[in-house]
Motif scaffolding. Structure first.
Motif, PDB file in Angstrom:
ATOM      1  N   HIS A  27     -21.317 -20.711  42.911  1.00 14.44           N
ATOM      2  CA  HIS A  27     -22.647 -20.433  43.466  1.00 14.44           C
ATOM      3  C   HIS A  27     -23.738 -20.365  42.404  1.00 14.44           C
ATOM      4  CE1 HIS A  27     -20.418 -19.583  47.031  1.00 14.44           C
ATOM      5  NE2 HIS A  27     -19.793 -18.564  46.460  1.00 14.44           N
ATOM      6  N   TYR A  28     -23.365 -20.249  41.117  1.00 20.96           N
ATOM      7  CA  TYR A  28     -24.379 -19.977  40.095  1.00 20.96           C
ATOM      8  C   TYR A  28     -24.268 -20.941  38.912  1.00 20.96           C
ATOM      9  CZ  TYR A  28     -24.982 -15.749  42.816  1.00 20.96           C
ATOM     10  OH  TYR A  28     -25.209 -14.874  43.842  1.00 20.96           O
ATOM     11  N   PRO A  29     -25.037 -22.040  38.952  1.00 23.32           N
ATOM     12  CA  PRO A  29     -24.982 -23.014  37.847  1.00 23.32           C
ATOM     13  C   PRO A  29     -25.488 -22.445  36.528  1.00 23.32           C
ATOM     14  CG  PRO A  29     -26.712 -23.594  39.435  1.00 23.32           C
ATOM     15  CD  PRO A  29     -25.920 -22.482  40.044  1.00 23.32           C
ATOM     16  N   HIS A  30     -26.195 -21.305  36.560  1.00 24.77           N
ATOM     17  CA  HIS A  30     -26.721 -20.720  35.319  1.00 24.77           C
ATOM     18  C   HIS A  30     -25.830 -19.604  34.782  1.00 24.77           C
ATOM     19  CE1 HIS A  30     -28.003 -18.099  38.514  1.00 24.77           C
ATOM     20  NE2 HIS A  30     -28.591 -17.250  37.711  1.00 24.77           N
ATOM     21  N   LEU A  31     -24.629 -19.458  35.334  1.00 29.01           N
ATOM     22  CA  LEU A  31     -23.683 -18.435  34.861  1.00 29.01           C
ATOM     23  C   LEU A  31     -22.687 -19.045  33.870  1.00 29.01           C
ATOM     24  CD1 LEU A  31     -22.136 -15.687  34.969  1.00 29.01           C
ATOM     25  CD2 LEU A  31     -21.019 -16.514  37.054  1.00 29.01           C
ATOM     26  N   ALA A  32     -22.522 -18.389  32.715  1.00 29.89           N
ATOM     27  CA  ALA A  32     -21.495 -18.772  31.746  1.00 29.89           C
ATOM     28  C   ALA A  32     -20.654 -17.536  31.454  1.00 29.89           C
ATOM     29  CB  ALA A  32     -22.140 -19.280  30.458  1.00 29.89           C
ATOM     30  N   ILE A  33     -19.350 -17.649  31.606  1.00 30.54           N
ATOM     31  CA  ILE A  33     -18.452 -16.515  31.371  1.00 30.54           C
ATOM     32  C   ILE A  33     -17.727 -16.749  30.048  1.00 30.54           C
ATOM     33  CG2 ILE A  33     -16.396 -15.313  32.205  1.00 30.54           C
ATOM     34  CD1 ILE A  33     -17.300 -16.068  35.067  1.00 30.54           C
ATOM     35  N   ILE A  34     -17.779 -15.748  29.173  1.00 31.31           N
ATOM     36  CA  ILE A  34     -17.140 -15.859  27.858  1.00 31.31           C
ATOM     37  C   ILE A  34     -15.807 -15.103  27.888  1.00 31.31           C
ATOM     38  CG2 ILE A  34     -17.364 -15.255  25.403  1.00 31.31           C
ATOM     39  CD1 ILE A  34     -20.438 -15.565  25.830  1.00 31.31           C
ATOM     40  N   ARG A  35     -14.770 -15.745  27.409  1.00 31.37           N
ATOM     41  CA  ARG A  35     -13.423 -15.153  27.360  1.00 31.37           C
ATOM     42  C   ARG A  35     -12.843 -15.318  25.950  1.00 31.37           C
ATOM     43  NH1 ARG A  35     -10.615 -15.227  32.355  1.00 31.37           N
ATOM     44  NH2 ARG A  35     -12.007 -14.578  34.044  1.00 31.37           N
ATOM     45  N   THR A  36     -11.711 -14.677  25.716  1.00 32.62           N
ATOM     46  CA  THR A  36     -11.072 -14.754  24.397  1.00 32.62           C
ATOM     47  C   THR A  36      -9.572 -14.513  24.496  1.00 32.62           C
ATOM     48  OG1 THR A  36     -11.067 -13.842  22.156  1.00 32.62           O
ATOM     49  CG2 THR A  36     -11.524 -12.289  23.929  1.00 32.62           C
ATOM     50  N   LEU A  37      -8.830 -15.014  23.502  1.00 29.67           N
ATOM     51  CA  LEU A  37      -7.408 -14.660  23.371  1.00 29.67           C
ATOM     52  C   LEU A  37      -7.231 -13.494  22.399  1.00 29.67           C
ATOM     53  CD1 LEU A  37      -5.524 -18.124  23.217  1.00 29.67           C
ATOM     54  CD2 LEU A  37      -6.185 -16.767  25.223  1.00 29.67           C
ATOM     55  N   SER A  38      -8.351 -12.944  21.896  1.00 30.00           N
ATOM     56  CA  SER A  38      -8.258 -11.945  20.820  1.00 30.00           C
ATOM     57  C   SER A  38      -7.828 -10.561  21.291  1.00 30.00           C
ATOM     58  CB  SER A  38      -9.610 -11.799  20.119  1.00 30.00           C
ATOM     59  OG  SER A  38      -9.965 -12.991  19.469  1.00 30.00           O
ATOM     60  N   LYS A  39      -7.989 -10.242  22.555  1.00 33.16           N
ATOM     61  CA  LYS A  39      -7.762  -8.871  23.002  1.00 33.16           C
ATOM     62  C   LYS A  39      -6.436  -8.764  23.775  1.00 33.16           C
ATOM     63  CE  LYS A  39     -11.524  -8.029  20.826  1.00 33.16           C
ATOM     64  NZ  LYS A  39     -12.864  -8.378  21.244  1.00 33.16           N
ATOM     65  N   ALA A  40      -6.442  -8.960  25.081  1.00 35.39           N
ATOM     66  CA  ALA A  40      -5.198  -8.758  25.849  1.00 35.39           C
ATOM     67  C   ALA A  40      -4.093  -9.744  25.464  1.00 35.39           C
ATOM     68  CB  ALA A  40      -5.487  -8.853  27.345  1.00 35.39           C
ATOM     69  N   PHE A  41      -4.467 -10.939  24.999  1.00 38.22           N
ATOM     70  CA  PHE A  41      -3.450 -11.912  24.599  1.00 38.22           C
ATOM     71  C   PHE A  41      -2.915 -11.630  23.189  1.00 38.22           C
ATOM     72  CE2 PHE A  41      -5.307 -14.203  28.157  1.00 38.22           C
ATOM     73  CZ  PHE A  41      -4.224 -14.882  28.701  1.00 38.22           C
ATOM     74  N   ALA A  42      -3.500 -10.641  22.506  1.00 38.08           N
ATOM     75  CA  ALA A  42      -2.980 -10.188  21.206  1.00 38.08           C
ATOM     76  C   ALA A  42      -3.013 -11.276  20.140  1.00 38.08           C
ATOM     77  CB  ALA A  42      -1.555  -9.625  21.368  1.00 38.08           C
ATOM     78  N   LEU A  43      -4.063 -12.135  20.164  1.00 40.46           N
ATOM     79  CA  LEU A  43      -4.117 -13.255  19.224  1.00 40.46           C
ATOM     80  C   LEU A  43      -5.466 -13.330  18.503  1.00 40.46           C
ATOM     81  CD1 LEU A  43      -2.264 -15.896  21.444  1.00 40.46           C
ATOM     82  CD2 LEU A  43      -1.403 -14.846  19.331  1.00 40.46           C
TER      83      LEU A  43
END
Ligand code: PLP
Length: 350
Positions: free
Chosen positions: A198-214
């Motif tokens: 629904h939102y073309p102006h939304l960007a979600i940032i994720r990482t492997l640094s925390k829960a993935f322990a990397l």
């Protein structure tokens, strides 16, 4: 003329990000960078390092898309979430376009904006650490990107979903909203990934640094609609992910890696609640903020004194003394059961 005189004025004025590793400290128990206490066992499967790696390694993109419930066209992989934060600025901000963030929050939004010489607007979180939507609306003219951290670092707060949706409505057609979900695995129901269409102006940032322990891998992601991802593809470095990183990241995102991640999260959440309950009974601790992440923000009667006592015992935590509204606060990563027991022993004596 000195070399410093030749540097851009904004770089001369810049205070670099005070990462946990840069701050250092002498200790044996590291509870200052929200790292996981255990490392997954991964092994390199290739040795063709005479070749450049894939710019966007398909095995990593496809596996992360499947994990996030999206298509590969919705996913960009980068050198950590930190590179994603900066890529958005490089892609969307003309000189003079403002960047808005809501302190107390993650320090890299301000550092990245300052590095690029972009003006910044700050709209502090409310007393309950929620978004101040009327103040954001007032500040919006001239703003091209807003950074919102959920769960928020360093408070641990979960932002109200209705507020996030209202923010997306308010900013539609006007600005990019970057929602930093670095800690979302600890509160998976809070993700905005389901509203991406629904939102073309939304960007979600994720990482492997925390829960993935990397954290050592340096691997992060941007999730967005294909049009936004295609723009980021134009500005990202040609080979952002080293071959060994892609190899290991792809392994970590297979079924067994996801199972291990979820088990690690469950252990951390149980440990966090146990630790929070114990903290609330301690005289040195005034308040324990409810957390949706793998750390707790505590308010002490004397923050610097408690921080120093922990440091003297070899336990490195993150002082929030200089963060907006967080005098006497300390952020403590949830480590192993043994590390939390050791931390409690010291805090009991404070
Ligand atoms: C740790 C963290 C990141 C990014 O970490 P990377 O290691 O660069 O992927 C991004 N945002 C927040 C709020 C974080 O705490």
């Amino acid at each position: 003329m000195t070399i410093a005189d030749l540097a851009r004025a904004n770089i001369r004025a810049l205070s670099p990000y005070q990462s946990a590793r840069r701050l250092g400290g002498a200790g044996h128990t590291w509870l200052n960078a929200n790292e996981a206490p255990d490392a997954p066992a991964l092994h390199l499967s290739k040795s063709d390092y005479n070749r450049y790696p894939e710019p966007q390694p398909a095995a990593v993109i496809n596996a992360y898309a499947a994990y996030a419930g999206l298509t590969p066209e919705n996913v960009l992989v980068s050198r950590g979430g930190d590179e994603a934060i900066e890529l958005l600025l490089k892609t969307f901000c003309e000189p003079g376009d403002a960047v808005l963030h809501c302190p107390p929050t993650y320090g890299m939004y301000a550092v990245s904006a300052a590095t690029l010489g972009l003006p910044q607007k700050t709209v502090p979180l409310t007393a309950a650490w929620q978004l101040d939507l009327p103040a954001i609306e007032k500040a919006l003219p001239g703003v091209k990107i807003l950074y919102i951290c959920n769960p928020n670092n360093p408070t641990g707060t979960l932002l109200h979903r209705a507020d996030l949706l209202a923010l997306l409505e308010m900013t539609a057609g006007r600005a990019i909203v970057a929602v930093d979900e670095a800690y979302i695995e600890y509160s998976p129901a809070e993700s905005l990934v389901d509203v991406l269409p629904h939102y073309p102006h939304l960007a979600i940032i994720r990482t492997l640094s925390k829960a993935f322990a990397l954290a050592g891998l340096r691997c992060g992601f941007t999730l967005a609609n294909p049009e936004l991802i295609a723009l980021l593809q134009k500005t990202i470095a040609p080979y952002p992910l080293p071959g060994p990183v892609a190899d290991l990241a792809a392994q970590a995102l297979q079924a067994e890696g996801l199972r291990l991640m979820r088990a690690r999260v469950a252990t951390t959440l149980a440990e966090r609640e146990h630790f929070a309950t114990a903290l609330r009974a301690l005289p040195a601790v005034k308040h324990v903020e409810p957390s949706g992440a793998n750390f707790l923000l505590i308010r002490c009667h004397d923050g610097p004194r408690t921080f120093a006592a922990l440091s003297a015992a070899g336990i490195i935590t993150r002082s929030q003394q200089n963060a907006l509204g967080l005098a006497d606060h300390i952020r403590i990563t949830i480590g192993s059961a043994a590390e939390m027991a050791e931390t409690l022993t010291v805090l009991k004596q404070c």
